[in-house]
Write a protein that holds these residues in place. Structure first.
Motif, PDB file in Angstrom:
ATOM      1  N   CYS A  75      -3.943  -5.011  16.434  1.00 52.80           N
ATOM      2  CA  CYS A  75      -4.989  -5.712  15.842  1.00 52.80           C
ATOM      3  C   CYS A  75      -4.847  -5.470  14.377  1.00 52.80           C
ATOM      4  O   CYS A  75      -4.936  -6.490  13.297  1.00 52.80           O
ATOM      5  CB  CYS A  75      -6.364  -5.756  16.397  1.00 52.80           C
ATOM      6  N   GLY A  76      -4.908  -4.157  13.944  1.00 49.21           N
ATOM      7  CA  GLY A  76      -5.100  -3.608  12.573  1.00 49.21           C
ATOM      8  C   GLY A  76      -3.670  -4.258  11.927  1.00 49.21           C
ATOM      9  O   GLY A  76      -3.738  -4.503  10.620  1.00 49.21           O
ATOM     10  N   PHE A  77      -2.443  -4.152  12.383  1.00 48.79           N
ATOM     11  CA  PHE A  77      -1.173  -4.465  11.821  1.00 48.79           C
ATOM     12  C   PHE A  77      -1.300  -6.198  11.481  1.00 48.79           C
ATOM     13  O   PHE A  77      -1.000  -6.643  10.238  1.00 48.79           O
ATOM     14  CB  PHE A  77      -0.028  -4.400  12.741  1.00 48.79           C
ATOM     15  N   LEU A  78      -2.049  -6.668  12.289  1.00 49.23           N
ATOM     16  CA  LEU A  78      -2.035  -8.274  12.127  1.00 49.23           C
ATOM     17  C   LEU A  78      -3.121  -8.759  11.166  1.00 49.23           C
ATOM     18  O   LEU A  78      -2.762  -9.547  10.403  1.00 49.23           O
ATOM     19  CB  LEU A  78      -2.495  -8.984  13.528  1.00 49.23           C
ATOM     20  N   ALA A  79      -3.997  -7.883  11.083  1.00 51.21           N
ATOM     21  CA  ALA A  79      -5.235  -8.129  10.143  1.00 51.21           C
ATOM     22  C   ALA A  79      -4.429  -8.009   8.655  1.00 51.21           C
ATOM     23  O   ALA A  79      -4.847  -8.614   7.714  1.00 51.21           O
ATOM     24  CB  ALA A  79      -6.390  -7.281  10.302  1.00 51.21           C
ATOM     25  N   PHE A  80      -3.800  -6.848   8.577  1.00 51.66           N
ATOM     26  CA  PHE A  80      -3.319  -6.332   7.227  1.00 51.66           C
ATOM     27  C   PHE A  80      -2.174  -7.554   6.617  1.00 51.66           C
ATOM     28  O   PHE A  80      -2.163  -7.831   5.596  1.00 51.66           O
ATOM     29  CB  PHE A  80      -2.560  -5.051   7.127  1.00 51.66           C
ATOM     30  N   PHE A  81      -1.415  -7.872   7.668  1.00 49.61           N
ATOM     31  CA  PHE A  81      -0.225  -8.644   7.535  1.00 49.61           C
ATOM     32  C   PHE A  81      -0.972 -10.216   7.066  1.00 49.61           C
ATOM     33  O   PHE A  81      -0.565 -10.629   6.021  1.00 49.61           O
ATOM     34  CB  PHE A  81       0.369  -9.072   8.735  1.00 49.61           C
ATOM     35  N   LEU A  82      -2.039 -10.679   7.679  1.00 51.34           N
ATOM     36  CA  LEU A  82      -2.727 -11.960   7.370  1.00 51.34           C
ATOM     37  C   LEU A  82      -3.450 -11.899   5.877  1.00 51.34           C
ATOM     38  O   LEU A  82      -3.538 -12.466   5.011  1.00 51.34           O
ATOM     39  CB  LEU A  82      -3.699 -12.354   8.221  1.00 51.34           C
ATOM     40  N   LYS A  83      -3.883 -10.412   5.603  1.00 47.91           N
ATOM     41  CA  LYS A  83      -4.683 -10.552   4.246  1.00 47.91           C
ATOM     42  C   LYS A  83      -3.673 -10.503   3.115  1.00 47.91           C
ATOM     43  O   LYS A  83      -4.033 -11.078   2.209  1.00 47.91           O
ATOM     44  CB  LYS A  83      -5.417  -9.112   4.479  1.00 47.91           C
ATOM     45  N   THR A  84      -2.637  -9.842   3.386  1.00 41.88           N
ATOM     46  CA  THR A  84      -1.493  -9.604   2.259  1.00 41.88           C
ATOM     47  C   THR A  84      -1.015 -11.028   2.094  1.00 41.88           C
ATOM     48  O   THR A  84      -0.338 -11.471   0.919  1.00 41.88           O
ATOM     49  CB  THR A  84      -0.432  -8.646   2.544  1.00 41.88           C
ATOM     50  N   ALA A  85      -1.077 -11.885   2.956  1.00 47.49           N
ATOM     51  CA  ALA A  85      -0.325 -13.397   2.736  1.00 47.49           C
ATOM     52  C   ALA A  85      -1.573 -14.326   2.103  1.00 47.49           C
ATOM     53  O   ALA A  85      -1.213 -15.336   1.686  1.00 47.49           O
ATOM     54  CB  ALA A  85       0.055 -13.928   4.357  1.00 47.49           C
ATOM     55  N   SER A  86      -2.818 -13.865   2.222  1.00 45.31           N
ATOM     56  CA  SER A  86      -3.810 -14.718   1.817  1.00 45.31           C
ATOM     57  C   SER A  86      -4.346 -14.083   0.075  1.00 45.31           C
ATOM     58  O   SER A  86      -3.248 -13.196  -0.203  1.00 45.31           O
ATOM     59  CB  SER A  86      -5.111 -14.553   2.603  1.00 45.31           C
ATOM     60  N   ASN A  87      -5.439 -14.588  -0.216  1.00 42.86           N
ATOM     61  CA  ASN A  87      -5.920 -13.918  -1.640  1.00 42.86           C
ATOM     62  C   ASN A  87      -6.081 -12.697  -1.332  1.00 42.86           C
ATOM     63  O   ASN A  87      -7.043 -12.368  -0.586  1.00 42.86           O
ATOM     64  CB  ASN A  87      -6.925 -14.697  -2.288  1.00 42.86           C
ATOM     65  N   THR A  88      -5.610 -11.592  -1.863  1.00 45.12           N
ATOM     66  CA  THR A  88      -5.710  -9.960  -1.700  1.00 45.12           C
ATOM     67  C   THR A  88      -6.830  -9.633  -2.577  1.00 45.12           C
ATOM     68  O   THR A  88      -7.100  -8.257  -2.391  1.00 45.12           O
ATOM     69  CB  THR A  88      -4.406  -9.305  -2.129  1.00 45.12           C
TER      70      THR A  88
END
Length: 324
Positions: A75-88
């Motif tokens: 879950c943490g990996f996926l959250a980090f992945f999505l955040k880096t793809a959005s506005n950081t």
């Protein structure tokens, strides 16, 4: 149920299989193979992230700490992945008292033709520039009359296919240029932010389901990145990219252009976002808005931008009378 589930989950082999399945699922979501099925599944990354969080809580109830740790880690990996793809940016940039420019984008397939609420919905965004895509002759017979009082400057590219575009602006439109990827047009023009001219690029990337050997979304994004790389002024690229912002194609496009994503996050109940606004590092996005109708159906998006004070040179500020 709890007593029946615990013996099954207590087997080391079952735990190992479950852990591998969880991690492989997350990796497939993050880096899907070039197969339409896996690309479609990847669009549900947000829902999977919350699903993993919920599953972690269930595993805690069953006292399966090892699987709980794997699920939380995934879950943490996926959250980090999505955040880096959005506005950081963790917080929105503060207003620096420089002039702002607000742009909005709509795909006209989201509206009913001759909708009596159309004018109100567009004007309620309080945007300086409006981008329309799938701008057909039917819409051209309707929109100019509806918006002529609010948006005096207009550039239209009317087509009967998916690639019709129009820009309606409160600010004067300059230096219009149409450039193509294969037979697909991209619209480039300039408007003034109040400090300097800003490049505005409207692009429609074909959906993966319509892609073929002649038109490939990744190739289109590469050509778009090459074109943007030659521009000097602040730039905003917007349109229907017809893929979520965490795809490899979008991430590579942003890496090549050094563009930021205006969208910070999406709701678990939202549809996969296919429309995007990206911007260059001379700008800051101080507000992003998902525009919905009264029934909460998605209509479009809008972003408000300002020049970064760290990159605005004194000559620009003097010309706009903002320099002491």
């Amino acid at each position: 149920m709890e007593q029946g589930a615990k013996p099954i989950l207590s087997h080391k082999v079952i735990q190992a299989i479950a852990a591998v399945f969880i991690l492989l699922t997350v990796l497939t979501i993050m880096y899907p193979p070039d197969i339409e099925f896996f690309k479609t599944i990847s669009e549900f990354a947000v829902q999977l992230m919350f699903g993993l969080l919920f599953m972690s809580l269930l595993l805690l109830v069953f006292n399966q700490t090892q699987l709980m740790f794997v699920s939380m880690m995934a879950c943490g990996f996926l959250a980090f992945f999505l955040k880096t793809a959005s506005n950081t940016n963790l917080v929105l940039p503060t207003d620096n008292n420089l002039p702002k420019i607000k742009v909005a984008h709509f795909n006209l397939s989201s509206f009913e033709l001759f909708d009596p609420e159309f004018k109100e919905q567009i004007n309620s965004t309080k945007s300086d520039v409006i981008s329309f895509q799938e701008y057909t002759p039917d819409w051209d017979a309707f929109i100019p009359n509806e918006l002529k009082d609010s948006f005096p400057f207009v550039y239209k590219m009317v087509r009967i296919d998916l690639f019709g575009m129009a820009i309606f602006s409160k600010r004067r439109i300059k230096d219009v240029n149409i450039f193509h990827y294969k037979d697909i047009p991209n619209l480039h023009l300039k408007v003034n932010s109040g400090i300097q001219d800003v490049n505005l690029i409207s692009s429609y990337i074909v959906p993966p389901s319509l892609a073929n050997k002649k038109n490939q979304p990744e190739e289109h994004l590469n050509e778009l990145a090459k074109y943007i790389g030659k521009l000097k002024n602040p730039t905003i690229a917007l349109g229907d990219f017809n893929q979520v912002y965490w795809t490899n194609g979008i991430k590579e496009f942003r890496d090549k252009t050094n563009f930021s994503n205006s969208r910070r996050t999406i709701s678990i109940t939202s549809k996969a976002p296919y429309d995007h606004i990206f911007y260059s590092n001379q700008l800051e996005c101080i507000n992003f808005l998902e525009i919905n109708d009264k029934s909460q159906n998605h209509l479009g998006i809008a972003g408000t931008f300002q020049n970064k004070t760290t990159v605005s040179n004194p000559a620009i500020l003097r010309s706009a009378k903002y320099n002491d």
